[in-house]
Motif scaffolding. Structure first.
Motif, PDB file in Angstrom:
ATOM      1  N   PRO A  31       3.434   3.871  -9.212  1.00  0.00           N
ATOM      2  CA  PRO A  31       3.273   3.649 -10.736  1.00  0.00           C
ATOM      3  C   PRO A  31       2.810   2.183 -11.786  1.00  0.00           C
ATOM      4  O   PRO A  31       2.515   2.758 -12.284  1.00  0.00           O
ATOM      5  N   VAL A  32       2.047   1.771 -10.620  1.00  0.00           N
ATOM      6  CA  VAL A  32       1.103   1.042 -11.315  1.00  0.00           C
ATOM      7  C   VAL A  32      -0.296   1.820 -11.900  1.00  0.00           C
ATOM      8  O   VAL A  32      -0.599   1.444 -12.681  1.00  0.00           O
ATOM      9  N   VAL A  33      -0.486   2.394 -11.050  1.00  0.00           N
ATOM     10  CA  VAL A  33      -1.916   3.372 -11.067  1.00  0.00           C
ATOM     11  C   VAL A  33      -1.368   4.178 -12.247  1.00  0.00           C
ATOM     12  O   VAL A  33      -2.140   4.486 -14.087  1.00  0.00           O
ATOM     13  N   ALA A  34       0.330   4.441 -12.638  1.00  0.00           N
ATOM     14  CA  ALA A  34       0.832   5.549 -13.882  1.00  0.00           C
ATOM     15  C   ALA A  34       0.956   4.304 -15.043  1.00  0.00           C
ATOM     16  O   ALA A  34       0.400   5.099 -15.999  1.00  0.00           O
ATOM     17  N   LEU A  35       0.653   3.266 -14.595  1.00  0.00           N
ATOM     18  CA  LEU A  35       1.052   2.579 -15.970  1.00  0.00           C
ATOM     19  C   LEU A  35      -0.213   2.275 -16.627  1.00  0.00           C
ATOM     20  O   LEU A  35      -1.080   1.688 -17.428  1.00  0.00           O
ATOM     21  N   ALA A  36      -1.638   1.452 -15.626  1.00  0.00           N
ATOM     22  CA  ALA A  36      -2.816   1.975 -16.079  1.00  0.00           C
ATOM     23  C   ALA A  36      -3.122   2.766 -16.865  1.00  0.00           C
ATOM     24  O   ALA A  36      -4.056   2.456 -17.585  1.00  0.00           O
ATOM     25  N   ALA A  37      -2.972   4.175 -16.715  1.00  0.00           N
ATOM     26  CA  ALA A  37      -3.036   5.738 -17.037  1.00  0.00           C
ATOM     27  C   ALA A  37      -2.603   5.251 -18.015  1.00  0.00           C
ATOM     28  O   ALA A  37      -2.751   6.162 -19.523  1.00  0.00           O
ATOM     29  N   LEU A  38      -1.356   4.859 -18.255  1.00  0.00           N
ATOM     30  CA  LEU A  38      -0.937   4.406 -20.365  1.00  0.00           C
ATOM     31  C   LEU A  38      -1.236   3.433 -20.399  1.00  0.00           C
ATOM     32  O   LEU A  38      -1.519   4.295 -21.460  1.00  0.00           O
TER      33      LEU A  38
ATOM     34  N   LEU B 110      14.236  -2.778  -8.452  1.00  0.00           N
ATOM     35  CA  LEU B 110      14.177  -2.491  -9.343  1.00  0.00           C
ATOM     36  C   LEU B 110      13.347  -2.526 -10.408  1.00  0.00           C
ATOM     37  O   LEU B 110      12.638  -2.121 -11.705  1.00  0.00           O
ATOM     38  N   GLY B 111      12.105  -3.602 -10.721  1.00  0.00           N
ATOM     39  CA  GLY B 111      10.732  -3.905 -11.004  1.00  0.00           C
ATOM     40  C   GLY B 111      10.236  -2.210 -10.997  1.00  0.00           C
ATOM     41  O   GLY B 111       9.843  -2.113 -12.151  1.00  0.00           O
ATOM     42  N   LEU B 112      10.108  -1.938  -9.896  1.00  0.00           N
ATOM     43  CA  LEU B 112       8.920  -0.964 -10.127  1.00  0.00           C
ATOM     44  C   LEU B 112       9.798   0.729 -10.400  1.00  0.00           C
ATOM     45  O   LEU B 112       9.096   1.308 -11.289  1.00  0.00           O
ATOM     46  N   LEU B 113      10.857   0.212 -10.839  1.00  0.00           N
ATOM     47  CA  LEU B 113      11.530   1.429 -11.258  1.00  0.00           C
ATOM     48  C   LEU B 113      11.335   1.210 -12.469  1.00  0.00           C
ATOM     49  O   LEU B 113      10.816   2.359 -13.446  1.00  0.00           O
ATOM     50  N   LEU B 114      11.549  -0.353 -13.009  1.00  0.00           N
ATOM     51  CA  LEU B 114      11.168  -0.127 -14.988  1.00  0.00           C
ATOM     52  C   LEU B 114       9.523   0.653 -15.015  1.00  0.00           C
ATOM     53  O   LEU B 114       9.845   0.710 -15.955  1.00  0.00           O
ATOM     54  N   ILE B 115       8.876   0.135 -14.141  1.00  0.00           N
ATOM     55  CA  ILE B 115       7.490   0.204 -14.760  1.00  0.00           C
ATOM     56  C   ILE B 115       6.914   1.430 -14.561  1.00  0.00           C
ATOM     57  O   ILE B 115       7.186   2.554 -15.472  1.00  0.00           O
ATOM     58  N   ALA B 116       7.950   2.519 -12.875  1.00  0.00           N
ATOM     59  CA  ALA B 116       7.494   3.387 -13.185  1.00  0.00           C
ATOM     60  C   ALA B 116       8.311   4.369 -14.237  1.00  0.00           C
ATOM     61  O   ALA B 116       7.520   5.159 -15.031  1.00  0.00           O
ATOM     62  N   LEU B 117       9.044   4.139 -14.933  1.00  0.00           N
ATOM     63  CA  LEU B 117       9.713   4.887 -16.593  1.00  0.00           C
ATOM     64  C   LEU B 117       9.412   4.676 -17.490  1.00  0.00           C
ATOM     65  O   LEU B 117       9.280   6.207 -18.138  1.00  0.00           O
TER      66      LEU B 117
ATOM     67  N   THR C 114       0.818  -0.993   0.133  1.00  0.00           N
ATOM     68  CA  THR C 114       0.299  -0.255  -0.454  1.00  0.00           C
ATOM     69  C   THR C 114       0.977   1.025   0.247  1.00  0.00           C
ATOM     70  O   THR C 114      -0.120   2.245   0.016  1.00  0.00           O
ATOM     71  N   ASP C 115       2.245   0.805   0.481  1.00  0.00           N
ATOM     72  CA  ASP C 115       2.627   2.132   0.196  1.00  0.00           C
ATOM     73  C   ASP C 115       2.644   2.829  -1.673  1.00  0.00           C
ATOM     74  O   ASP C 115       2.982   2.082  -2.794  1.00  0.00           O
ATOM     75  N   TRP C 116       2.849   4.187  -1.446  1.00  0.00           N
ATOM     76  CA  TRP C 116       3.209   5.588  -2.924  1.00  0.00           C
ATOM     77  C   TRP C 116       3.808   4.831  -3.922  1.00  0.00           C
ATOM     78  O   TRP C 116       3.836   5.057  -4.939  1.00  0.00           O
ATOM     79  N   THR C 117       4.977   4.297  -2.839  1.00  0.00           N
ATOM     80  CA  THR C 117       6.307   4.501  -3.859  1.00  0.00           C
ATOM     81  C   THR C 117       5.876   3.052  -4.795  1.00  0.00           C
ATOM     82  O   THR C 117       6.349   2.935  -5.898  1.00  0.00           O
ATOM     83  N   VAL C 118       4.275   2.295  -4.822  1.00  0.00           N
ATOM     84  CA  VAL C 118       4.436   1.019  -5.143  1.00  0.00           C
ATOM     85  C   VAL C 118       3.342   1.201  -5.387  1.00  0.00           C
ATOM     86  O   VAL C 118       2.363   0.709  -7.152  1.00  0.00           O
ATOM     87  N   VAL C 119       1.974   2.238  -5.109  1.00  0.00           N
ATOM     88  CA  VAL C 119       0.903   2.118  -6.019  1.00  0.00           C
ATOM     89  C   VAL C 119       1.114   3.087  -6.464  1.00  0.00           C
ATOM     90  O   VAL C 119       0.127   3.314  -7.716  1.00  0.00           O
TER      91      VAL C 119
ATOM     92  N   ALA D  48       8.305   8.195  -7.581  1.00  0.00           N
ATOM     93  CA  ALA D  48       8.264   6.938  -7.558  1.00  0.00           C
ATOM     94  C   ALA D  48      10.228   6.807  -8.185  1.00  0.00           C
ATOM     95  O   ALA D  48      10.658   5.615  -7.352  1.00  0.00           O
ATOM     96  N   ALA D  49      10.555   7.053  -9.215  1.00  0.00           N
ATOM     97  CA  ALA D  49      11.627   6.197  -9.823  1.00  0.00           C
ATOM     98  C   ALA D  49      12.827   6.456  -9.582  1.00  0.00           C
ATOM     99  O   ALA D  49      13.576   5.848  -9.383  1.00  0.00           O
ATOM    100  N   VAL D  50      12.357   8.183  -8.456  1.00  0.00           N
ATOM    101  CA  VAL D  50      13.770   8.482  -8.226  1.00  0.00           C
ATOM    102  C   VAL D  50      13.521   7.692  -6.805  1.00  0.00           C
ATOM    103  O   VAL D  50      14.850   7.031  -6.204  1.00  0.00           O
ATOM    104  N   HIS D  51      12.876   7.057  -5.891  1.00  0.00           N
ATOM    105  CA  HIS D  51      12.617   6.496  -4.676  1.00  0.00           C
ATOM    106  C   HIS D  51      13.792   4.582  -5.073  1.00  0.00           C
ATOM    107  O   HIS D  51      14.414   4.093  -4.380  1.00  0.00           O
ATOM    108  N   HIS D  52      12.952   4.887  -6.339  1.00  0.00           N
ATOM    109  CA  HIS D  52      13.124   3.051  -6.333  1.00  0.00           C
ATOM    110  C   HIS D  52      14.778   3.004  -6.886  1.00  0.00           C
ATOM    111  O   HIS D  52      15.514   2.469  -6.733  1.00  0.00           O
TER     112      HIS D  52
END
Length: 380
Positions: free
Chosen positions: A18-25, A237-244, A11-16, A51-55
């Motif tokens: 990137p997933v929301v941004a990918l869904a928007a894409l 690393l996986g969340l970084l790639l999703i965010a990017l 539920t952390d924002w750094t996880v949520v 989120a990308a900076v954090h990961h």
């Protein structure tokens, strides 16, 4: 960096985010977006950048420097290349100069914007920003060589009319870019890795407490933190790639709005490449500023010059390969104004890097150079 030592909750924002941004894409891809949708996608883009900076910092803490900054620079550049090729594939002749505009914008933003802001932050904190002249100088020399080979020479070659390379010349430029990029990575990560380590980290590791300025007096805060586990780093690393992917994809989703706004304002089409570069480089910029605030100016310079090297060293070969199926001209050569700005950037950067330490003045000079580039892009 306490977040790096614990498992990130789902539920952390750094996880949520990137997933929301990918869904928007996914929901916005290939569609004409109304104004409110563009605003929502832009918010998702901004959240994905943070989120990308954090990961990226979590991964960097696990693998250490200079691998941490290398991961972020290469990941962003690979996706940036995909964005450029995608836009060129569907843009026709109007995107003939998109690769040149975006790559040159990336060079100016990294070598003047990221470097300038990082030096300002480092000098404000410790009066003098300290870094390794050997590593940063080698990176700057690589940037200058790649920029001249890929962006300046096409203006003067005569085999092909216009600021273009012939097929053979483009192949040579692509191979030379890849070779230089690979050689730089080998030097940075293996043979002379110590030239690219933060000064504070090196001095503290060697037990030296009497360096030049406060930057060498104590290790950075995260040196005392327990590195994240392999599983946590792999997750980041996986969340970084999703965010990017979300950052670059959503940038493409809003690009029609950007292009329309640029055209309606009567601005040159090259401004589109500047805006794309600013959006794509936002994660590196934030990461570099945060590193400078922790007395790691060398890490900031690694991010800046590493991104510039990757931007040219990976984009030009990819575009050269893409010309097999892309129709239309490929304009790579810079105009006189941009060549003057590039030459001035190289000279000023050399004078900044050679001493291995910089003050507020050097940071301010680089910021003014970036401002001049942005102003002349809008008002050529």
């Amino acid at each position: 960096m306490s977040t790096a030592t614990h498992r990130t909750p789902l539920t952390d924002w750094t996880v949520v985010v990137p997933v929301v941004a990918l869904a928007a894409l996914v929901l916005s891809w290939g569609r004409d977006l109304p104004g409110f949708a563009v605003a929502l996608v832009s918010l998702c883009l901004a959240g994905a950048v943070l989120a990308a900076v954090h990961h990226a910092e979590v991964v960097a803490h696990r693998v250490g420097e200079p691998f941490g900054s290398l991961v972020l620079a290469v990941a962003v550049t690979i996706i940036e290349v995909a964005l450029i090729v995608t836009l060129m594939a569907g843009g026709g002749d109007k995107t003939a100069s998109l690769a040149r505009d975006t790559v040159f914008a990336a060079v100016m933003i990294t070598c003047n914007g990221i470097v300038g802001v990082s030096l300002l932050v480092g000098a404000l904190r410790n009066r003098v920003a300290v870094f390794h002249a050997e590593g940063s100088g080698a990176a700057l020399a690589t940037v200058a060589t790649l920029a001249v080979l890929s962006l300046v020479l096409p203006t003067f070659t005569t085999t092909q009319p216009g600021p273009e390379f012939s097929s053979a010349q483009l192949t040579f430029a692509a191979c030379a870019s890849l070779a230089l990029y690979g050689l730089f990575i080998a030097v940075q990560t293996v043979r002379h890795r110590d030239y690219f380590l933060p000064v504070a980290t090196q001095r503290s590791a060697a037990g030296k407490g009497s360096g030049e300025g406060a930057a060498g007096d104590a290790p950075a805060e995260e040196d005392h933190a327990v590195p994240p586990s392999f599983r946590a780093a792999l997750t980041s690393l996986g969340l970084l790639l999703i965010a990017l992917v979300a950052v670059v994809g959503n940038a493409k989703a809003v690009s029609p709005t950007i292009e329309k706004g640029v055209a309606d304002a009567g601005l040159p089409h090259a401004v589109v490449g500047v805006i794309i570069a600013l959006l794509v480089l936002a994660p590196e910029t934030l990461a570099a500023v945060r590193a400078a605030r922790r007395d790691r100016v060398q890490t900031s310079l690694n991010l800046a010059y590493g991104s510039a090297i990757a931007s040219i060293g990976l984009t030009i070969p990819s575009i050269a390969l893409a010309t097999i199926w892309l129709s239309g001209p490929l304009l790579l050569g810079l105009g006189p104004v941009h060549m003057v700005l590039l030459a001035l950037t190289v000279v000023v950067s050399a004078l900044t890097i050679v001493p291995g330490r910089a003050t507020l003045l050097q940071g301010g000079v680089h910021i003014v150079l970036l401002a001049a580039y942005l102003f002349l892009a809008v008002s050529p």
